[in-house]
Write a protein that holds these residues in place. Structure first.
Motif: not given
Length: 94
Positions: A34, A70, A72-73
């Motif tokens: 991630d 997460d 910030t994707r």
């Protein structure tokens, strides 16, 4: 011993070099799927020592980094700043 999600963690309280622990956890987090696409930085911080449970602090830091990455994707930047005030330690992530 403290148990979190069936994991037993020693409840030892000792002096912890938080700036060193942050760098260790960041190195670990960078290998997590991630986080791989995100940039995680720890700008130079002054040494910060506190009394605490190193294992619990490490888990908290890892969770902070994973949640920030997460958010910030996996494509953004996460900066972790530490600073020591008169009677506390402040940690920010941006």
């Amino acid at each position: 011993m403290v148990t979190i999600e069936n994991v037993r963690i020693p409840d030892e309280v000792a002096e912890v070099e938080l700036d060193v622990l942050v760098r260790e956890v960041v190195a670990l987090a960078r290998s997590h799927m991630d986080v791989r696409g995100a940039t995680v930085r720890v700008p130079v911080n002054d040494p910060v020592t506190l009394r605490g449970n190193k294992s619990m602090l490490g888990m908290m830091l890892l969770n902070l980094i994973l949640n920030a990455a997460d958010a910030t994707r996996g494509r953004g930047r996460v900066d972790i700043y530490l600073r020591h005030t008169d009677d506390s330690v402040v940690m920010n992530s941006t």
